[in-house]
Design an enzyme around this catalytic site. Structure first.
Site, PDB file in Angstrom:
ATOM      1  N   ASP A   1       0.855  -1.186   0.000  1.00  0.00           N
ATOM      2  CA  ASP A   1       0.000   0.000   0.000  1.00  0.00           C
ATOM      3  C   ASP A   1       0.889   1.234   0.000  1.00  0.00           C
ATOM      4  OD1 ASP A   1       0.935   0.151   2.650  1.00  0.00           O
ATOM      5  OD2 ASP A   1      -0.786  -0.980   3.363  1.00  0.00           O
TER       6      ASP A   1
ATOM      7  N   ASP B   1      10.132   3.718  13.036  1.00  0.00           N
ATOM      8  CA  ASP B   1      10.785   2.603  13.727  1.00  0.00           C
ATOM      9  C   ASP B   1      12.177   2.258  13.188  1.00  0.00           C
ATOM     10  OD1 ASP B   1       9.471   1.668  11.450  1.00  0.00           O
ATOM     11  OD2 ASP B   1       8.354   0.090  12.476  1.00  0.00           O
TER      12      ASP B   1
ATOM     13  N   ASP C   1       1.564   4.976   1.673  1.00  0.00           N
ATOM     14  CA  ASP C   1       1.260   5.886   2.779  1.00  0.00           C
ATOM     15  C   ASP C   1       1.777   7.277   2.435  1.00  0.00           C
ATOM     16  OD1 ASP C   1       0.213   3.755   4.347  1.00  0.00           O
ATOM     17  OD2 ASP C   1       2.259   3.145   4.815  1.00  0.00           O
TER      18      ASP C   1
HETATM   19  P1  ATP Z   1       3.881  -2.653   4.935  1.00  0.00           P
HETATM   20  O1  ATP Z   1       2.784  -1.668   4.640  1.00  0.00           O
HETATM   21  O2  ATP Z   1       4.611  -3.145   3.769  1.00  0.00           O
HETATM   22  O3  ATP Z   1       3.462  -3.720   5.852  1.00  0.00           O
HETATM   23  P2  ATP Z   1       5.036  -0.378   6.246  1.00  0.00           P
HETATM   24  O4  ATP Z   1       6.470  -0.076   6.625  1.00  0.00           O
HETATM   25  O5  ATP Z   1       4.396   0.546   5.271  1.00  0.00           O
HETATM   26  O6  ATP Z   1       5.016  -1.862   5.762  1.00  0.00           O
HETATM   27  P3  ATP Z   1       2.898   0.333   7.985  1.00  0.00           P
HETATM   28  O7  ATP Z   1       2.400  -0.402   9.164  1.00  0.00           O
HETATM   29  O8  ATP Z   1       2.039   0.554   6.809  1.00  0.00           O
HETATM   30  O9  ATP Z   1       4.226  -0.436   7.578  1.00  0.00           O
HETATM   31  O10 ATP Z   1       3.438   1.740   8.525  1.00  0.00           O
HETATM   32  C1  ATP Z   1       3.838   2.790   7.676  1.00  0.00           C
HETATM   33  C2  ATP Z   1       5.043   3.503   8.258  1.00  0.00           C
HETATM   34  O11 ATP Z   1       4.706   4.063   9.528  1.00  0.00           O
HETATM   35  C3  ATP Z   1       6.249   2.615   8.557  1.00  0.00           C
HETATM   36  O12 ATP Z   1       7.068   2.443   7.424  1.00  0.00           O
HETATM   37  C4  ATP Z   1       6.956   3.362   9.657  1.00  0.00           C
HETATM   38  O13 ATP Z   1       7.710   4.438   9.145  1.00  0.00           O
HETATM   39  C5  ATP Z   1       5.792   3.950  10.444  1.00  0.00           C
HETATM   40  N1  ATP Z   1       5.378   3.054  11.529  1.00  0.00           N
HETATM   41  C6  ATP Z   1       4.410   2.116  11.487  1.00  0.00           C
HETATM   42  N2  ATP Z   1       4.292   1.475  12.653  1.00  0.00           N
HETATM   43  C7  ATP Z   1       5.215   2.016  13.476  1.00  0.00           C
HETATM   44  C8  ATP Z   1       5.591   1.786  14.824  1.00  0.00           C
HETATM   45  N3  ATP Z   1       4.992   0.853  15.555  1.00  0.00           N
HETATM   46  N4  ATP Z   1       6.573   2.554  15.325  1.00  0.00           N
HETATM   47  C9  ATP Z   1       7.169   3.511  14.591  1.00  0.00           C
HETATM   48  N5  ATP Z   1       6.877   3.759  13.330  1.00  0.00           N
HETATM   49  C10 ATP Z   1       5.917   3.033  12.750  1.00  0.00           C
HETATM   50 MG    MG Z   2       2.364   0.561   4.601  1.00  0.00          MG
END
Ligand code: ATP
Ligand code: MG
Length: 414
Positions: free
Chosen positions: A51, A127, A53
């Site tokens: 997805d 993170d 963001d």
């Molecule tokens: P994917 O969508 O592929 O699972 P993602 O890295 O995009 O991975 P998301 O959960 O969509 O993960 O979160 C988007 C972004 O928000 C992350 O890349 C990170 O920068 C931040 N983020 C998400 N969860 C946390 C957390 N628990 N602590 C700190 N930052 C976070």
């Molecule tokens: Mg994401």
């Protein structure tokens, strides 16, 4: 100042139209807006993002005033969800950098964080370094405040800041670390080993509904086998699935099977994995508490098995019912009886229960043969089906030669 990288592999055709339009509309309203997180990371690794963001200096309310179909979600940190048909774009507002202004509990767990900040502050609140990369659409440049590009090239998953503190703020980050390491084939910082036991305990504080979301991301994103492989060697596996043997062959086989189904665009459901993860516990309880295999007792044992898991991960009811129904059909698939075959074949969970039997059959010759019998039957013409059913030994309607207890629920293990 961030590093600005313009020499990268991200092409505008890789970007999602809806995310692009959100960014463009925010720009048109004089806000800053960037693509961020997993989508930038994945594109730089030549992986298709799950997805997209967006992050901005507009507050969630300001985002809502620009986009019609917007909902503000999140208790700890409010985020705007902008909907485009079936697609959802998550728009987060830059987080502030002063962690001491964030509401935490005694252990440092973040409870509330509603003050907003600048892009640079936001970067340091994410993170992992590889998750803190921003894509500036207009300049076609990646902005890196934390050394994420270097870690990406070295295939290294590194926390921003001090791991102990970042894990204290949110122990779920350890699960995220395993997930990203598995997905991208990156190495985990060896120092994380030291925090495993503590994190396993601290996951108890996390709401079970959030852990269900994390469970879906870990095991239903197409790389569940690799996640399980990492997770099962740590105390986190026991913390999430206390009654599951981390070395269960059935679980490992099911994870692989799920990944294959996702790769082939076949449907998958968390209910199936719930059935798999808890099957051996259910079997053990049944052997101990119900040696005569009484249907009514089996129903209670299934409920107990699921209830123990529910304390850790909140499994929505439809998925726990799914798991129970798959278990229920196992006896009928194994103890063939001519009178029951058609009913089993037309049961709404037949397909899942049959797949489950085939997985069990990987380590059991008799079950494998049963799987083959059902495989032949379901694809045979009616005449052949009837012949197969006729050829079955005719016995008592109950394979164990006992009458059914009429008071027990007909739908379960009966
Ligand atoms: P994917 O969508 O592929 O699972 P993602 O890295 O995009 O991975 P998301 O959960 O969509 O993960 O979160 C988007 C972004 O928000 C992350 O890349 C990170 O920068 C931040 N983020 C998400 N969860 C946390 C957390 N628990 N602590 C700190 N930052 C976070
Ligand atoms: Mg994401």
């Amino acid at each position: 100042m961030p590093k600005r990288i313009t020499d990268h592999n991200i092409k505008s055709s890789d970007l999602d139209d809806n995310a692009l339009s959100v960014v463009a509309d925010l720009h048109a309203h004089d806000f800053e807006a960037y693509l961020v997180g997993g989508c930038v990371r994945d594109l730089l690794c030549s992986v298709k993002p799950k997805d997209f963001d967006v992050t901005t200096n507009a507050t969630p309310e300001q985002v809502r005033s620009i986009f019609r179909r917007t909902r503000i979600v999140g208790r700890r940190f409010p985020i705007a969800h902008v909907r485009f048909g079936r697609e959802l774009i998550e728009v987060s507002t830059f987080r502030q950098g002063m962690i001491d202004q964030v509401e935490t509990n005694e252990q440092g767990l973040i409870l509330k964080d509603r003050v907003f900040g600048t892009i640079e502050e936001d970067a340091f609140r994410r993170d992992f370094t590889i998750n803190a990369l921003y894509y500036d659409i207009r300049a076609e440049a990646v902005l890196d405040f934390v050394g994420g590009i270097e870690d990406l090239q070295a295939k290294r998953l590194r926390f921003i800041g001090v791991p102990a503190e970042r894990l204290a703020e949110d122990p779920v980050r350890m699960l995220r670390a395993m997930r990203f390491a598995a997905k991208l084939n990156f190495t985990l910082d060896p120092v994380l080993e030291d925090f495993m036991d503590d994190t396993a305990d601290r996951l108890e504080e996390i709401p079970s509904a959030r852990l269900f979301d994390e469970f879906l991301k870990m095991f239903l994103s197409g790389y569940g086998e690799a996640v399980w492989h990492l997770l099962k060697e740590t105390p986190l596996a026991r913390s999430l699935f206390p009654s599951c043997d981390p070395d269960s062959q059935l679980v490992a086989d099911a994870m692989r099977n799920t990944d294959e189904r996702i790769a082939n665009e076949q449907p998958v459901t968390p209910g199936f994995l719930v059935a798999v993860l808890l099957w051996e516990d259910f079997q053990a309880r049944r052997a101990l508490d119900n040696p005569e295999n009484k249907p009514a007792l089996n129903y209670d044992i299934a409920m107990d098995t699921l209830a123990v898991q529910q304390q850790h991960i909140a499994i929505p009811r439809r998925f726990s019912i799914f798991a129970r129904e798959v278990w229920q059909l196992q006896d009928r698939l194994v103890n063939l009886h001519p009178r029951h075959v058609q009913r089993v074949l037309h049961h709404k969970r037949f397909r899942a229960a049959f797949d489950f039997l085939c997985l069990r059959g990987k380590t059991d010759k008799i079950l494998e043969q049963r799987g083959e019998w059902w495989h032949t039957l379901q694809f045979a013409e009616t005449a052949i089906q009837n012949k197969m059913i006729d050829e079955l030994p005719k016995g008592h309607s109950n394979p164990r030669g006992k009458r059914r207890d009429r008071k027990s629920p007909r739908t379960l293990f009966s």
